[in-house]
Design a protein around this motif. Sequence first.
Motif, PDB file in Angstrom:
ATOM      1  N   LEU A  76       0.853  -1.320   0.229  1.00  0.00           N
ATOM      2  CA  LEU A  76      -0.214  -0.155   0.174  1.00  0.00           C
ATOM      3  C   LEU A  76       0.326   1.137  -0.038  1.00  0.00           C
ATOM      4  O   LEU A  76       0.580   2.568  -0.368  1.00  0.00           O
ATOM      5  CB  LEU A  76      -1.305   0.422   1.026  1.00  0.00           C
ATOM      6  N   ALA A  77       2.174   1.208   0.936  1.00  0.00           N
ATOM      7  CA  ALA A  77       2.807   2.771   1.102  1.00  0.00           C
ATOM      8  C   ALA A  77       3.604   2.446  -0.719  1.00  0.00           C
ATOM      9  O   ALA A  77       4.698   3.385  -0.624  1.00  0.00           O
ATOM     10  CB  ALA A  77       4.351   2.181   1.458  1.00  0.00           C
ATOM     11  N   GLY A  78       3.838   1.828  -1.442  1.00  0.00           N
ATOM     12  CA  GLY A  78       4.361   1.775  -2.539  1.00  0.00           C
ATOM     13  C   GLY A  78       6.121   0.955  -2.804  1.00  0.00           C
ATOM     14  O   GLY A  78       6.244   0.742  -3.867  1.00  0.00           O
ATOM     15  N   CYS A  79       5.904  -0.132  -1.694  1.00  0.00           N
ATOM     16  CA  CYS A  79       6.807  -1.034  -1.893  1.00  0.00           C
ATOM     17  C   CYS A  79       6.598  -2.692  -2.589  1.00  0.00           C
ATOM     18  O   CYS A  79       5.958  -2.683  -2.419  1.00  0.00           O
ATOM     19  CB  CYS A  79       7.337  -0.541  -0.293  1.00  0.00           C
ATOM     20  N   THR A  80       8.222  -2.885  -2.429  1.00  0.00           N
ATOM     21  CA  THR A  80       7.781  -4.090  -3.038  1.00  0.00           C
ATOM     22  C   THR A  80       7.416  -5.051  -1.835  1.00  0.00           C
ATOM     23  O   THR A  80       8.416  -4.778  -0.534  1.00  0.00           O
ATOM     24  CB  THR A  80       9.173  -4.430  -3.547  1.00  0.00           C
ATOM     25  N   MET A  81       6.749  -6.074  -1.805  1.00  0.00           N
ATOM     26  CA  MET A  81       6.196  -7.055  -1.136  1.00  0.00           C
ATOM     27  C   MET A  81       7.634  -8.334  -1.287  1.00  0.00           C
ATOM     28  O   MET A  81       8.154  -8.247  -1.954  1.00  0.00           O
ATOM     29  CB  MET A  81       5.029  -7.916  -1.413  1.00  0.00           C
ATOM     30  N   PRO A  82       7.905  -8.121   0.574  1.00  0.00           N
ATOM     31  CA  PRO A  82       8.210  -9.186   0.669  1.00  0.00           C
ATOM     32  C   PRO A  82       7.760 -10.335   0.640  1.00  0.00           C
ATOM     33  O   PRO A  82       6.376 -11.227   0.199  1.00  0.00           O
ATOM     34  CB  PRO A  82       8.097  -8.836   2.497  1.00  0.00           C
ATOM     35  N   THR A  83       8.794 -11.879   0.419  1.00  0.00           N
ATOM     36  CA  THR A  83       8.028 -13.244  -0.229  1.00  0.00           C
ATOM     37  C   THR A  83       7.979 -14.024   1.053  1.00  0.00           C
ATOM     38  O   THR A  83       8.418 -14.292   2.031  1.00  0.00           O
ATOM     39  CB  THR A  83       9.260 -14.013  -0.710  1.00  0.00           C
ATOM     40  N   TYR A  84       6.779 -15.064   0.943  1.00  0.00           N
ATOM     41  CA  TYR A  84       6.083 -15.499   2.223  1.00  0.00           C
ATOM     42  C   TYR A  84       6.670 -16.963   2.222  1.00  0.00           C
ATOM     43  O   TYR A  84       7.505 -17.741   0.994  1.00  0.00           O
ATOM     44  CB  TYR A  84       4.669 -15.875   1.893  1.00  0.00           C
ATOM     45  N   LYS A  85       7.381 -17.310   3.300  1.00  0.00           N
ATOM     46  CA  LYS A  85       8.333 -18.303   3.409  1.00  0.00           C
ATOM     47  C   LYS A  85       7.273 -19.276   4.106  1.00  0.00           C
ATOM     48  O   LYS A  85       7.691 -19.442   5.639  1.00  0.00           O
ATOM     49  CB  LYS A  85       9.740 -18.381   4.188  1.00  0.00           C
ATOM     50  N   ALA A  86       6.641 -20.181   3.004  1.00  0.00           N
ATOM     51  CA  ALA A  86       5.797 -20.805   3.994  1.00  0.00           C
ATOM     52  C   ALA A  86       6.306 -21.932   4.888  1.00  0.00           C
ATOM     53  O   ALA A  86       7.355 -22.933   4.399  1.00  0.00           O
ATOM     54  CB  ALA A  86       5.211 -22.085   2.932  1.00  0.00           C
ATOM     55  N   ASP A  87       6.138 -23.035   6.126  1.00  0.00           N
ATOM     56  CA  ASP A  87       6.745 -23.910   6.820  1.00  0.00           C
ATOM     57  C   ASP A  87       5.301 -24.975   7.114  1.00  0.00           C
ATOM     58  O   ASP A  87       4.766 -24.859   7.104  1.00  0.00           O
ATOM     59  CB  ASP A  87       6.646 -22.509   8.187  1.00  0.00           C
ATOM     60  N   ASP A  88       5.939 -25.698   5.949  1.00  0.00           N
ATOM     61  CA  ASP A  88       4.848 -26.775   5.590  1.00  0.00           C
ATOM     62  C   ASP A  88       4.834 -27.955   6.894  1.00  0.00           C
ATOM     63  O   ASP A  88       4.664 -28.894   6.555  1.00  0.00           O
ATOM     64  CB  ASP A  88       4.979 -27.301   4.402  1.00  0.00           C
ATOM     65  N   THR A  89       5.510 -27.951   8.316  1.00  0.00           N
ATOM     66  CA  THR A  89       6.278 -28.739   9.033  1.00  0.00           C
ATOM     67  C   THR A  89       4.959 -29.451   9.299  1.00  0.00           C
ATOM     68  O   THR A  89       4.296 -27.953   9.992  1.00  0.00           O
ATOM     69  CB  THR A  89       7.089 -28.121   9.900  1.00  0.00           C
ATOM     70  N   PHE A  90       4.689 -30.757   9.568  1.00  0.00           N
ATOM     71  CA  PHE A  90       3.194 -30.968   9.852  1.00  0.00           C
ATOM     72  C   PHE A  90       3.472 -31.539  11.630  1.00  0.00           C
ATOM     73  O   PHE A  90       4.148 -31.465  12.340  1.00  0.00           O
ATOM     74  CB  PHE A  90       3.441 -32.964   9.965  1.00  0.00           C
ATOM     75  N   VAL A  91       2.563 -30.121  12.380  1.00  0.00           N
ATOM     76  CA  VAL A  91       2.284 -29.624  13.652  1.00  0.00           C
ATOM     77  C   VAL A  91       0.821 -30.927  14.260  1.00  0.00           C
ATOM     78  O   VAL A  91      -0.340 -29.853  13.146  1.00  0.00           O
ATOM     79  CB  VAL A  91       2.218 -28.514  14.047  1.00  0.00           C
ATOM     80  N   PHE A  92       0.427 -31.498  15.235  1.00  0.00           N
ATOM     81  CA  PHE A  92      -0.755 -31.551  14.670  1.00  0.00           C
ATOM     82  C   PHE A  92      -0.981 -31.850  17.196  1.00  0.00           C
ATOM     83  O   PHE A  92       0.082 -32.240  17.306  1.00  0.00           O
ATOM     84  CB  PHE A  92      -1.391 -32.915  14.079  1.00  0.00           C
ATOM     85  N   ALA A  93      -1.912 -31.389  17.219  1.00  0.00           N
ATOM     86  CA  ALA A  93      -2.132 -31.637  18.756  1.00  0.00           C
ATOM     87  C   ALA A  93      -3.553 -31.869  18.909  1.00  0.00           C
ATOM     88  O   ALA A  93      -4.487 -30.833  18.218  1.00  0.00           O
ATOM     89  CB  ALA A  93      -1.890 -30.615  19.345  1.00  0.00           C
ATOM     90  N   VAL A  94      -4.338 -32.973  19.696  1.00  0.00           N
ATOM     91  CA  VAL A  94      -5.271 -32.873  20.363  1.00  0.00           C
ATOM     92  C   VAL A  94      -5.716 -33.263  21.032  1.00  0.00           C
ATOM     93  O   VAL A  94      -4.603 -33.702  21.832  1.00  0.00           O
ATOM     94  CB  VAL A  94      -6.134 -34.766  18.974  1.00  0.00           C
ATOM     95  N   THR A  95      -6.782 -32.496  21.631  1.00  0.00           N
ATOM     96  CA  THR A  95      -6.930 -33.059  23.333  1.00  0.00           C
ATOM     97  C   THR A  95      -8.470 -34.403  23.452  1.00  0.00           C
ATOM     98  O   THR A  95      -8.777 -34.092  22.792  1.00  0.00           O
ATOM     99  CB  THR A  95      -7.733 -31.767  23.789  1.00  0.00           C
ATOM    100  N   LEU A  96      -7.859 -34.871  24.876  1.00  0.00           N
ATOM    101  CA  LEU A  96      -9.255 -35.696  24.746  1.00  0.00           C
ATOM    102  C   LEU A  96      -9.587 -35.697  26.132  1.00  0.00           C
ATOM    103  O   LEU A  96      -9.421 -36.337  26.730  1.00  0.00           O
ATOM    104  CB  LEU A  96      -8.369 -37.200  24.815  1.00  0.00           C
ATOM    105  N   GLY A  97     -10.414 -34.386  26.268  1.00  0.00           N
ATOM    106  CA  GLY A  97     -11.309 -34.379  27.396  1.00  0.00           C
ATOM    107  C   GLY A  97      -9.617 -33.057  28.265  1.00  0.00           C
ATOM    108  O   GLY A  97      -8.845 -32.755  27.831  1.00  0.00           O
TER     109      GLY A  97
END
Length: 439
Positions: A372-393
Amino acid sequence: MFPESSYYWIPGLLVLVSPLLFRLLSSSKKTQELIDTDTTSPTTTHTVVILGAGLAGVPLAHHLLKHTPASVGLRVVLVSPNDELLWTYATVRAILPDMFGNEKIFLPLGPGFAKYGVFKFEHVVGMAQSLDPEANRVVVSTKVDQQQRIIDYDTLVIATGSSFKEGMPFKNLTDTAATKDKIHSLRKKIAAARSIVVAGAGQTGVEVAGELGQEYGLEGTKEITLIADDALPLGPDVRDDVRRTAVRELAKLKVKVVTNTHVVGAAVTPAGKQSLALRTSGKNKNNKTDTATTTLETDLYIPTFGVRPNTAFVPAAMLDADDRVKVDRDTLQATGHANVFALGDASNAQTANGKHADAQVRFLAPAMQYRLAGCTMPTYKADDTFVFAVTLGPYRGTGQVGSWRLWGWIIRLTVAKHMGTDYAPEIAAGNRTMTETKW
């Protein structure tokens, strides 16, 4: 506690992490911020329309309003069917009677946005009906008067999230009132039921079964059954030992797990029970697959499968085969439309989960300000590390980060008790995201 080297072998972030777990499991870099040193009065207005007021759209709107240079002349229009933020991660417990009340999962948005003023911000409560990216225009059906409103934009962000196909309130329904009504209805039905079947053994289904088991299964007051379409719950992306841990913990809660089975039909009996048609598959002695169809009656049936992105208003040419918006992974810009962005469950940048949505909004908020300020956008560095947490109560859980299995006590100490409800109000107020505490 983890040694210092843990910061290198655990690169991901847990969905629903508390600040403590965030410090233990990840090394977060601070969000880049474009400092507003320009006090020049704007001569033009740049309208950013954000579709969706969830865990991506709300923090994005706040960050843009707080940090975009005044010279841009920014105006943000937030469009959503919900007028309160639904803390989706705690809905699995909130559907039970006398657990989390509405005040824990429905968080007002108005107070947080009021400080920006009507000239800089507007919240339109309604649903997007159509999008014309060539004309930079979206048509919205407003809740207040049921009229079609045309909203023009300079920049559009699609953060509309996803919904359960069976109309379950684990995500927003048509509006906040409808979601509250459905949760209230489920609470009454759960209280009255003696037998409950949860179908779909992904994270939501396993967590619902765990909550029901903790509250009713242990005491023997209700019969709880979880139906899984695979040999183990939680899906093939999860380590087998994590999946087996979930089965063992559910068994301790007196939850019966039925595997390799699909619900193929549901009907109400004359006695008011729900009759489920089940199809079970398995290998016979000749190693060939056999299928059998049976019927199961229950007082209450809770389907937790079939999540779809909320993108019906988007032109088909902009969607992939899963109805998610096609984007450039480096910038989150929609393919062929430089002034349209998509993130979260509505975007095909990464798999749909809270970790990725949070990372995307932490990138996009400052990146859009540079643009919006007329500057170049940076690059998104996607982290695809599988992360998973499940609660059981509130006392049990399991999970995985990359190829590492998480111990249950980590989930119990950091996630299971509050399920994020202790910091969710700060997200609604615009003070943080799930993992960024200074926003």
